[in-house]
Write a protein that holds these residues in place. Structure first.
Motif, PDB file in Angstrom:
ATOM      1  N   THR A 159       0.834  -1.208   0.000  1.00  0.00           N
ATOM      2  CA  THR A 159       0.000   0.000   0.000  1.00  0.00           C
ATOM      3  C   THR A 159       0.865   1.253   0.000  1.00  0.00           C
ATOM      4  OG1 THR A 159      -1.638  -1.211   1.274  1.00  0.00           O
ATOM      5  CG2 THR A 159      -1.865   1.179   1.221  1.00  0.00           C
ATOM      6  N   PHE A 215      -9.063  -2.636   7.754  1.00  0.00           N
ATOM      7  CA  PHE A 215      -8.873  -1.236   7.356  1.00  0.00           C
ATOM      8  C   PHE A 215      -8.819  -1.120   5.830  1.00  0.00           C
ATOM      9  CE2 PHE A 215      -4.493  -1.798   6.043  1.00  0.00           C
ATOM     10  CZ  PHE A 215      -4.100  -2.918   6.766  1.00  0.00           C
ATOM     11  N   SER A 216      -9.026   0.109   5.404  1.00  0.00           N
ATOM     12  CA  SER A 216      -8.934   0.341   3.962  1.00  0.00           C
ATOM     13  C   SER A 216      -7.510   0.789   3.649  1.00  0.00           C
ATOM     14  CB  SER A 216      -9.932   1.426   3.562  1.00  0.00           C
ATOM     15  OG  SER A 216      -9.480   2.080   2.414  1.00  0.00           O
ATOM     16  N   PRO A 217      -6.825   0.096   2.726  1.00  0.00           N
ATOM     17  CA  PRO A 217      -5.435   0.466   2.425  1.00  0.00           C
ATOM     18  C   PRO A 217      -5.328   1.902   1.917  1.00  0.00           C
ATOM     19  CG  PRO A 217      -5.972  -1.644   1.448  1.00  0.00           C
ATOM     20  CD  PRO A 217      -7.247  -1.083   1.965  1.00  0.00           C
ATOM     21  N   LEU A 218      -6.313   2.335   1.154  1.00  0.00           N
ATOM     22  CA  LEU A 218      -6.227   3.685   0.583  1.00  0.00           C
ATOM     23  C   LEU A 218      -6.368   4.731   1.677  1.00  0.00           C
ATOM     24  CD1 LEU A 218      -8.313   3.151  -2.672  1.00  0.00           C
ATOM     25  CD2 LEU A 218      -5.833   3.044  -2.354  1.00  0.00           C
ATOM     26  N   GLU A 219      -7.213   4.406   2.635  1.00  0.00           N
ATOM     27  CA  GLU A 219      -7.385   5.313   3.767  1.00  0.00           C
ATOM     28  C   GLU A 219      -6.101   5.366   4.579  1.00  0.00           C
ATOM     29  OE1 GLU A 219     -11.100   4.460   5.834  1.00  0.00           O
ATOM     30  OE2 GLU A 219     -10.249   5.476   7.574  1.00  0.00           O
ATOM     31  N   LEU A 277      -3.198   4.877   3.445  1.00  0.00           N
ATOM     32  CA  LEU A 277      -2.230   5.633   2.652  1.00  0.00           C
ATOM     33  C   LEU A 277      -2.405   7.129   2.907  1.00  0.00           C
ATOM     34  CD1 LEU A 277      -0.045   5.271   0.416  1.00  0.00           C
ATOM     35  CD2 LEU A 277      -1.852   5.634  -1.250  1.00  0.00           C
TER      36      LEU A 277
END
Lengths: 120, 1092
Positions: free
Chosen positions: A20, A106-110, A112
């Protein structure tokens, strides 16, 4: 170059986090697979961010934090990832010196975005 | 005084005699010494005077002789007369003699010198000068002669003569001196003698004074004392501590004086006594006078109040007062002069008269109540006292008779006696009634009640035989009736009697007495049988009574009384029944309260606990509470405060619930105990009776199970949420990345694989939950079939041969046939092995051991991992339980694995258990019943498998085909070998270093990295393993590898019958035994520990 340390016992999750964050520029990512390993690395080097899992072999994330000296805790932001998402667990983590908190899954983009925000 | 004292120093006579004697002896001694001294002095003086006298004479003689010598010499010389020469010679001779005498005297120094000079001169003169002069004279040489004589001789002679004259003078002086001395001495003596006499005189004076003092002072004192004695004064004399005659006299006097004084005092006292006696006599006289007066007045009083009469010794009245005549009706004149027999005493018995005579004769006073007939013939009652009067000789000379009228008293007395008797009768009656009342009120036992009532009836009405029956319970009491008759009677329900009593309240039957009843009575007797009943308010018969009297009928009064009694008894019987009913109901309630699971406690408004049931006692571990026992508020509250962990809360709860304002029910939870905690829910309800609060009821309910279930559920939620979130993180994360980013196909694939794996993990987890859910609800279906457990174990182990851990199987089971659900057992084994591996992160070995124990096969799976704390072992088979410590937290799991295993094993009639030492490792074992019970080769050792006793030769099979491996191992086990399995050459080699094998069976074609040949090479190159016989089991042709012939014992080409292998191994063992090698495996405990 900024340094990020990822501490997680699950290889899959380490991979997920590393992958990520690999798009971030000028960021070097280090990993540790358990608390002892993480403490050794924290002792040896200074990191700009530590992403710490709560449930880990031998030592929980909170226990790791308990052994980090206060000076380092003040200068290094800790982000805790945990499946223990209840209020009580969150309070305990904040008491131990965690500044950022992210529940699993969790959301990887979040993640990030959060990491980018911290590193700026 | 003792004899010794009298003759010792204590005697005055002796003492003074001794003093005087010694003084006298002293004087004589001194006098004699003085006299002797004077004598001696005088003698000495005389001697000196004599000596001086003699010397003077001798010297004078010498001088005379010398003069003569010269005269003669000159004469001769001048005259030459021969006569003169003769005279000269005579003079010379005389001189020599005198000189000799002189020499003999004691001489002073001067005198000695003079003598020596004289001697020298004489010698020279006689032998030198004189002969020369004579010769010269003869020759006539006068010239020479003159010179010779002038040559000093004459001078010398003159000198001598002078000396002589001087000496004489000196001697005279000396004599004078001596005389003077002696006079002086005599004077001295006179003085001494005077002093001496004075001293003697003084001594005597002293002595006499002392004697006088010793004698006179006490005498004077005595004199003074005598004077005082005579004057009658107190003698103030101290004791004299002299022991001599004076002392004795003094003491004797003192004694005498004291005795005189004592006597005097005694006399004084006697005198006083006499005075006192005199006074007393006076007093007595006074008293007598007073008594006399008193007696006179008493007599007067007596005359007024009582009848008085005086009788002479012969019994004739000499005096009678007015009272006597008024009492008797006779006039004075009619009495006096008559004997006492004038009065008739009809009530007086002869015996009483005799007694009176005896009493009076002995001088005693006689008193009696007598009835006396008056002149008019009526009886008057008198209290008569007769006093006899005795004269000085002791004979009676008169009697005094005193009588008082008690006629009215007597009649009252008689009346009273009659009343008393009546009262007594009433009292007995009342007592009996009371007794009955008491008995029927306090007796709660029916048997006792009937007995008591019957007894009462018999006593009151003297029944010869009687019977009392409580009709409802057929409880009865009987008297005087044979037992069998009563029983018969009761059995027939007394039908006849009851029937008649339905209509009549009582009846009496008169019948002739039976022979037994008749007894010895001569006349025909009749018996009266009386029947009556006891009814309640509803007119139901409660009891019947019948009583029989022989020859004595019943009066109406009696019948009425009995009827009254029956009514009273009816109430008592009803009360008895009521009590029984209440008691029964109470017991029932009690049983109900005691048998409910809830602890029930009733507390009154004061706080005293009136009741606590058994469940409460058990629940709160209170042994002191007994059923229905009362306990004060402080006591039971203290117990709860001590037992409960929340002592303050529970105290507050009780206080509040007991408070007056607590009108509604309240509840709370508390816990008891520390190790196995009991959770209890208690609620309080105020109890009211007719709107008044009578107390509070507390109900305690053991909710431990519910509580634990709650706890487990919340644990489950936490665990499940954690366990599900981790794989979900991966799935969601990678999916998001795949969607958001463009990436290489390899990476995509990798992500997809990961997603798949994690999703599978999620599925497994969910399956576990579902499995358990199904099992718990009993919906799980088991399909059992006969199977070989060794085979199943090998199959499962096969999956682990490439894992991180070295899973070693030691199979010692000779009978591994079981009837199980194969899939479920595989699930159990997989689960246990996964646990063993998962919980031993720091070790790489897991041991699996199979053996038989009685008719069961036991599988033990041992790891060397974290171990389990002792207190948690018990909980491990519970659902959702995991070892709760930081070391194990990290290891994921649902906490359901062991619960599932237990569920499965239980359902297969097996057992499962855990042995563990924290930090050292865990052994999980399960046992299953064998399909066929066989006892082959198995050595029973207290019912438990003991590896130390096993002495089987060890064989290792290194074979990757598990079915072949199983086949071979079954064969070898059957022949008594102990078989260890391995798949991997390296692991097999490590094992060979640890365990001494009899032989190793090797398959040549093994894994990819290392094959059988590598293993053979490793074994042969190592010194420790090179001697182990190797058996090759291979599908390859033997001929290709001839080069290895020298190191290989046997080469078996697959397929071969398993018997061939066992035969080969048995041969190897035989050869080894023959060569004396020890073939049996080293089963020392520590090695065994490594293996099993």
């Amino acid at each position: 170059m900024q340094k990020v340390l990822v501490v997680d016992d699950e290889e899959v999750l380490r991979m997920l986090i590393t992958d990520t964050l690999e798009d971030l520029e000028d960021v070097e990512i280090y990993t540790a697979e358990n608390g002892e390993d993480a403490l050794e690395k924290l002792e040896a080097d200074t990191y700009d961010l530590v992403i710490l899992d709560y449930m880990m072999p031998k030592m929980t994330g909170i226990e790791v934090l308990g052994q980090v000296d206060d000076e380092k805790k003040k200068n290094t932001p800790f982000l805790m990832l945990t499946a223990k998402a209840q209020e009580m667990d969150r309070n305990r983590a904040i008491e131990a010196g965690v500044r950022y908190f992210m529940p699993k899954p969790f959301s990887p983009l979040e993640l990030l975005q959060v990491v980018e925000g911290i590193l700026k | 005084m003792t004899k010794v004292n009298r003759f010792g120093s204590t005697s005055l006579k002796n003492r003074y005699f001794r003093i005087i004697a010694s003084v006298f002896a002293l004087i004589i001694l001194c006098g004699m010494a003085f006299f002797l001294y004077i004598n001696k002095e005088q003698e000495k003086l005389n001697n000196d005077r004599d000596t001086l006298h003699k010397k003077t004479q001798t010297i004078n003689q010498l001088s005379d002789n010398l003069n003569e010598i010269f005269l003669r010499a000159r004469g001769f010389i001048a005259l030459k007369n021969e006569n003169e020469l003769m005279l000269l010679n005579q003079a010379l001779h005389d001189f020599d003699g005198v000189l000799k005498d002189y020499s003999q005297l004691t001489l002073s120094a001067e005198e000695s010198k003079y003598r020596d000079d004289l001697k020298a001169f004489f010698t020279e003169y006689k032998y030198t000068l004189l002969p020369r002069a004579l010769k010269l004279a003869e020759e006539g040489n006068y010239e020479a002669l003159r010179s010779t004589s002038g040559g000093g001789t004459t001078a010398k002679v003159n000198e001598f003569l002078d000396y002589t004259k001087g000496y004489q003078k000196r001697a005279d002086t000396a004599l004078n001196e001596m005389a003077k001395n002696s006079i002086h001495k005599a004077n001295e003596f006179t003085v001494v003698a005077f002093l001496f006499s004075t001293a003697i005189l003084f001594l005597f004076t002293l002595l006499v004074w002392r004697i006088l003092r010793n004698l006179i002072v006490p005498i004077l004192k005595l004199e003074e004392a005598t004077h005082s004695l005579a004057a009658g004064e107190q003698i103030l004399l101290g004791t004299l501590h002299q022991k001599d005659e004076i002392g004795r006299l003094y003491n004797a006097f003192l004694d005498m004086a004291h005795s005189i004084q004592d006597k005097e005092e005694e006399l004084m006292m006697q005198n006083e006594e006499l005075h006192a006696q005199q006074d007393e006599l006076h007093d007595q006289q006074h008293r007598l006078q007073r008594s006399l007066n008193e007696i006179e007045s008493m007599m007067k009083a007596l005359d007024q109040s009582a009848a008085v009469g005086i009788l002479s010794a012969k019994g004739v009245f000499t005096y009678a007062n007015d009272n006597l005549s008024s009492y008797t009706g006779y006039r004075n004149s009619e009495i006096i002069g008559y004997t006492y027999k004038l009065f008739e005493m009809p009530d007086m018995l002869e015996h009483d008269m005799q007694q009176m005579y005896r009493k009076l004769k002995s001088g005693g006073v006689w008193t009696h109540e007598i009835g006396l007939q008056t002149k008019s013939g009526a009886t008057t009652w008198l209290n008569l006292t007769i006093v006899p009067y005795l004269n000085s000789e002791g004979t009676i000379y008169q009697y005094i008779l005193i009588a008082s009228d008690i006629t009215s008293l007597k009649s009252v007395q008689q009346e009273l006696a009659l009343t008393l008797k009546a009262t007594e009768q009433t009292k007995t009656m009342l007592e009996l009634n009371n007794q009955l009342n008491h008995d029927i009120s306090y007796t709660l036992n029916k048997n006792e009640f009937t007995e008591k009532f019957l007894h009462f009836m018999n006593r009151l009405y003297s029944f010869d035989s009687s019977f009392f029956l409580l009709t409802k319970d057929t409880i009865y009491a009987a008297k005087g009736i044979p037992q069998d008759r009563i029983e018969r009677y009761v059995e027939s329900s007394c039908s006849e009697m009851l029937h008649r009593l339905q209509t009549e309240s009582s009846y009496v039957i008169k019948r002739p007495a039976t022979e037994a009843e008749q007894g010895i009575a001569p006349d025909q007797m009749y018996c009266y049988d009386f029947y009556t009943k006891v009814v309640n308010a509803e007119d139901e018969i409660l009891a019947v009574f019948c009583g029989s009297r022989i020859g004595l009928s019943f009066s109406d009064e009696e019948l009425n009384e009995v009827q009254g009694l029956m009514n009273r008894v009816s109430l008592a019987i009803e009360r008895l029944f009521m009590y029984e009913e209440i008691e029964h109901a109470r017991k029932l309630n009690q049983d109900i309260v005691n048998n409910v699971n809830e602890g029930i406690q009733f507390v009154d408004t004061e706080g005293t606990m009136l009741h606590a049931n058994k469940a409460l006692c058990q629940m709160t571990d209170y042994s002191r509470w007994t059923e229905g026992g009362h306990e004060s508020k402080d006591e039971w509250m203290a117990h709860f405060m001590q037992a409960a962990n929340e002592s303050n809360d529970i105290c507050g709860f009780f206080q509040k619930a007991l408070g007056e304002e607590a009108a509604e029910s309240a509840s709370m939870r508390y816990s008891i105990g520390t190790e196995s905690v009991k959770h209890i829910d208690v609620y309080a309800i105020p109890v009211f009776r007719r709107d008044a609060r009578i107390g509070t009821l507390f109900v305690h309910r053991d909710i431990t199970r519910e509580y634990e279930l709650d706890l487990m559920k919340s644990e489950l939620v936490s665990t499940v949420s954690h366990e599900l979130r981790t794989p979900l993180s991966s799935v969601l994360g990678f999916t998001e990345l795949l969607l958001a980013r463009t990436m290489k196909p390899e990476k995509q694939l990798k992500y997809l694989e990961t997603i798949h794996k994690e999703a599978k993990r999620l599925t497994e987890l969910i399956n576990d939950f579902l499995d358990l859910q199904r099992m718990e609800s009993g919906k799980q279906q088991y399909t059992t079939e006969s199977a070989n457990l060794s085979e199943i174990v090998l199959g499962v182990l096969d999956q682990y041969k490439l894992g991180s851990h070295n899973v070693l199987l030691v199979d010692e089971a000779f009978n591994s046939e079981v009837e199980v659900d194969r899939d479920k057992i595989i699930q159990v084994l997989t689960n246990l092995l996964s646990n063993a591996i998962k919980f031993s992160p720091d070790s790489n070995e897991v041991n699996v051991h199979l053996h038989n124990e009685e008719d069961r096969i036991v599988v033990r799976i041992q790891d060397h991992g974290l171990g389990i704390p002792k207190d948690q072992i018990g909980h491990l088979f519970q659902k959702f339980r995991r070892v709760d410590n930081s070391a194990s937290k990290r290891i994921g799991g649902t906490g359901l694995g062991l619960a599932i295993c237990k569920e499965i094993i239980d359902k297969q009639k097996g057992e499962i258990g855990i042995e563990s030492v924290e930090g050292k490792g865990t052994t999980v074992w399960f046992s299953l019943p064998n399909l066929y019970s066989e006892h082959k080769q198995y050595e029973e050792d207290g019912g438990r498998w003991n590896p130390d006793k096993e002495v089987k030769p060890n064989v290792m099979i290194v074979e990757d085909d598990y079915s072949l491996s199983l086949l071979l191992s079954e064969e070898l086990k059957g022949k008594g070998f102990r078989v260890t399995h391995h798949y991997h050459p390296q692991k097999a080699f490590d094992q060979a270093l640890k365990t001494p094998f009899v032989a190793i069976v090797i398959d040549l074609m093994l894994g990819d990295e290392l094959d059988g040949w590598d293993l053979i090479r490793m074994l042969k190159e190592d010194q420790r393993t090179e001697t182990i016989p190797l058996v090759i089991s291979s599908a390859l042709d033997k001929s290709d590898k001839n080069a290895l012939n020298n190191v290989i014992q046997t080469y078996l080409t697959k397929p071969y019958p398993p018997g061939e292998l066992s035969q080969t191994l048995e041969e190897i063992v035989k050869i080894r035994q023959a060569s004396g090698e020890v073939l049996f495996p080293d089963n020392s405990p520590e090695k065994e520990e490594d293996k099993s």
